[in-house]
Design a protein around this motif. Structure first.
Motif, PDB file in Angstrom:
ATOM      1  N   ALA A   9      -4.900  44.377 -12.468  1.00  0.00           N
ATOM      2  CA  ALA A   9      -6.173  43.784 -13.286  1.00  0.00           C
ATOM      3  C   ALA A   9      -7.272  44.135 -12.210  1.00  0.00           C
ATOM      4  N   PRO A  10      -8.251  44.631 -12.303  1.00  0.00           N
ATOM      5  CA  PRO A  10      -9.096  44.785 -11.492  1.00  0.00           C
ATOM      6  C   PRO A  10      -9.789  43.190 -10.894  1.00  0.00           C
ATOM      7  N   ALA A  11     -10.246  43.039  -9.788  1.00  0.00           N
ATOM      8  CA  ALA A  11     -10.792  41.645  -9.378  1.00  0.00           C
ATOM      9  C   ALA A  11     -12.415  41.723  -9.612  1.00  0.00           C
ATOM     10  N   SER A  12     -12.972  42.879  -9.338  1.00  0.00           N
ATOM     11  CA  SER A  12     -14.500  42.922  -9.471  1.00  0.00           C
ATOM     12  C   SER A  12     -14.725  44.387  -9.537  1.00  0.00           C
ATOM     13  N   LEU A  13     -16.128  44.581  -9.763  1.00  0.00           N
ATOM     14  CA  LEU A  13     -16.651  46.077  -9.719  1.00  0.00           C
ATOM     15  C   LEU A  13     -17.691  45.937  -8.834  1.00  0.00           C
ATOM     16  N   ALA A  14     -17.661  47.358  -7.983  1.00  0.00           N
ATOM     17  CA  ALA A  14     -18.750  47.507  -6.783  1.00  0.00           C
ATOM     18  C   ALA A  14     -20.054  47.375  -7.341  1.00  0.00           C
ATOM     19  N   ILE A  15     -21.162  46.932  -6.635  1.00  0.00           N
ATOM     20  CA  ILE A  15     -22.326  47.194  -6.961  1.00  0.00           C
ATOM     21  C   ILE A  15     -22.903  48.528  -7.525  1.00  0.00           C
ATOM     22  N   GLY A  16     -23.522  48.619  -8.710  1.00  0.00           N
ATOM     23  CA  GLY A  16     -24.157  49.757  -9.222  1.00  0.00           C
ATOM     24  C   GLY A  16     -23.174  50.836  -9.883  1.00  0.00           C
ATOM     25  N   LYS A  17     -21.882  50.309  -9.645  1.00  0.00           N
ATOM     26  CA  LYS A  17     -20.555  51.418 -10.192  1.00  0.00           C
ATOM     27  C   LYS A  17     -20.315  51.445 -11.615  1.00  0.00           C
ATOM     28  N   TYR A  18     -20.015  52.282 -12.155  1.00  0.00           N
ATOM     29  CA  TYR A  18     -19.524  52.324 -13.799  1.00  0.00           C
ATOM     30  C   TYR A  18     -18.074  52.169 -13.786  1.00  0.00           C
ATOM     31  N   ALA A  19     -17.779  51.630 -15.036  1.00  0.00           N
ATOM     32  CA  ALA A  19     -16.253  51.522 -15.279  1.00  0.00           C
ATOM     33  C   ALA A  19     -15.931  51.663 -16.603  1.00  0.00           C
ATOM     34  N   VAL A  20     -14.707  51.843 -16.969  1.00  0.00           N
ATOM     35  CA  VAL A  20     -14.345  51.997 -18.496  1.00  0.00           C
ATOM     36  C   VAL A  20     -13.185  51.151 -18.503  1.00  0.00           C
ATOM     37  N   LEU A  21     -13.221  50.224 -19.509  1.00  0.00           N
ATOM     38  CA  LEU A  21     -11.774  49.311 -19.838  1.00  0.00           C
ATOM     39  C   LEU A  21     -11.604  49.677 -21.305  1.00  0.00           C
ATOM     40  N   THR A  22     -10.295  50.445 -21.579  1.00  0.00           N
ATOM     41  CA  THR A  22      -9.837  50.704 -22.769  1.00  0.00           C
ATOM     42  C   THR A  22      -8.664  49.703 -23.078  1.00  0.00           C
ATOM     43  N   LEU A  23      -8.745  48.973 -24.299  1.00  0.00           N
ATOM     44  CA  LEU A  23      -7.784  48.093 -24.843  1.00  0.00           C
ATOM     45  C   LEU A  23      -7.171  48.340 -26.027  1.00  0.00           C
ATOM     46  N   THR A  24      -5.876  48.354 -26.160  1.00  0.00           N
ATOM     47  CA  THR A  24      -5.224  48.788 -27.283  1.00  0.00           C
ATOM     48  C   THR A  24      -4.140  47.366 -28.011  1.00  0.00           C
ATOM     49  N   SER A  25      -4.497  46.874 -29.084  1.00  0.00           N
ATOM     50  CA  SER A  25      -3.751  45.797 -29.572  1.00  0.00           C
ATOM     51  C   SER A  25      -2.556  46.209 -30.062  1.00  0.00           C
ATOM     52  N   ILE A  26      -1.428  45.636 -29.668  1.00  0.00           N
ATOM     53  CA  ILE A  26      -0.052  45.915 -30.321  1.00  0.00           C
ATOM     54  C   ILE A  26       0.500  44.879 -31.194  1.00  0.00           C
ATOM     55  N   SER A  27      -0.256  44.082 -31.203  1.00  0.00           N
ATOM     56  CA  SER A  27       0.300  42.796 -31.824  1.00  0.00           C
ATOM     57  C   SER A  27      -1.021  42.028 -32.102  1.00  0.00           C
ATOM     58  N   THR A  28      -0.888  40.456 -32.254  1.00  0.00           N
ATOM     59  CA  THR A  28      -1.964  39.946 -32.815  1.00  0.00           C
ATOM     60  C   THR A  28      -2.243  38.780 -31.420  1.00  0.00           C
ATOM     61  N   THR A  29      -1.488  38.903 -30.227  1.00  0.00           N
ATOM     62  CA  THR A  29      -1.619  38.162 -29.005  1.00  0.00           C
ATOM     63  C   THR A  29      -2.192  38.795 -27.937  1.00  0.00           C
ATOM     64  N   ASP A  30      -2.937  38.111 -27.121  1.00  0.00           N
ATOM     65  CA  ASP A  30      -3.285  38.833 -25.626  1.00  0.00           C
ATOM     66  C   ASP A  30      -2.245  39.440 -24.992  1.00  0.00           C
ATOM     67  N   ALA A  31      -0.972  38.661 -24.897  1.00  0.00           N
ATOM     68  CA  ALA A  31       0.022  39.178 -24.008  1.00  0.00           C
ATOM     69  C   ALA A  31       0.582  40.425 -24.735  1.00  0.00           C
ATOM     70  N   GLU A  32       0.156  41.111 -25.696  1.00  0.00           N
ATOM     71  CA  GLU A  32       0.431  42.322 -26.424  1.00  0.00           C
ATOM     72  C   GLU A  32      -0.617  43.261 -26.397  1.00  0.00           C
ATOM     73  N   VAL A  33      -1.569  43.254 -25.572  1.00  0.00           N
ATOM     74  CA  VAL A  33      -2.679  43.924 -25.480  1.00  0.00           C
ATOM     75  C   VAL A  33      -2.611  44.923 -24.126  1.00  0.00           C
ATOM     76  N   VAL A  34      -2.518  46.303 -24.284  1.00  0.00           N
ATOM     77  CA  VAL A  34      -2.446  47.035 -23.465  1.00  0.00           C
ATOM     78  C   VAL A  34      -3.808  47.481 -22.717  1.00  0.00           C
ATOM     79  N   ALA A  35      -3.865  47.563 -21.522  1.00  0.00           N
ATOM     80  CA  ALA A  35      -5.159  47.929 -20.663  1.00  0.00           C
ATOM     81  C   ALA A  35      -5.165  48.860 -19.866  1.00  0.00           C
ATOM     82  N   ALA A  36      -6.244  49.619 -19.877  1.00  0.00           N
ATOM     83  CA  ALA A  36      -6.483  50.876 -19.026  1.00  0.00           C
ATOM     84  C   ALA A  36      -7.916  50.825 -18.509  1.00  0.00           C
ATOM     85  N   TYR A  37      -8.161  50.680 -17.204  1.00  0.00           N
ATOM     86  CA  TYR A  37      -9.109  50.423 -16.575  1.00  0.00           C
ATOM     87  C   TYR A  37      -9.371  51.486 -15.333  1.00  0.00           C
TER      88      TYR A  37
END
Length: 136
Positions: free
Chosen positions: A104-132
């Motif tokens: 997981a990223p710790a921070s985002l550099a000043i003025g930079k753009y990022a995209v975070l995509t999340l997919t829920s595989i279940s009903t808990t955070d432990a089952e969320v797949v993240a791409a950054y």
């Protein structure tokens, strides 16, 4: 072709009370229905990502450290967030999501753009797949 032909006024297309079937029907020209762009997220503090609303949301330039939380997780729900780095490299705190390709990223550099995509595989955070991914 975007034509939908409805039955005559004396027949029923569908009901809400019973299960419906599509026996002997052909669906063509399918287009995935997407939620509208959501209201911009906050830029600091605790930010709840409601998985029942708006697949696509934006976050303006961060103004402080951000802690993400989730609500209404369900199998197959997704969320994509555009994030913009603020005047400082503010930090992120994430739930127990599973990040692909890197930690997981710790921070985002000043003025930079990022995209975070999340997919829920279940009903808990432990089952969320993240791409950054962020601008270099």
């Amino acid at each position: 072709d975007s034509t939908i032909t409805f039955p005559s006024a004396t027949s029923t297309l569908a009901t809400l009370a019973l299960a419906e079937t599509l026996d002997a029907k052909t669906l063509t020209g399918m287009v995935r229905a997407q939620n509208a762009l959501g209201t911009a997220l906050g830029t600091t503090g605790i930010i709840d990502l409601d998985f029942s609303l708006n697949e696509l949301v934006t976050m303006a330039a961060m103004t402080g450290n951000v802690t993400f939380t989730t609500s209404n997780l369900a199998v197959g729900r997704t969320k994509t967030i555009r994030i913009i780095g603020g005047a400082s490299a503010f930090t992120f705190t994430f739930p127990a999501w599973k990040f692909l390709g890197a930690a997981a990223p710790a921070s985002l550099a000043i003025g930079k753009y990022a995209v975070l995509t999340l997919t829920s595989i279940s009903t808990t955070d432990a089952e969320v797949v993240a791409a950054y991914s962020a601008q270099p």
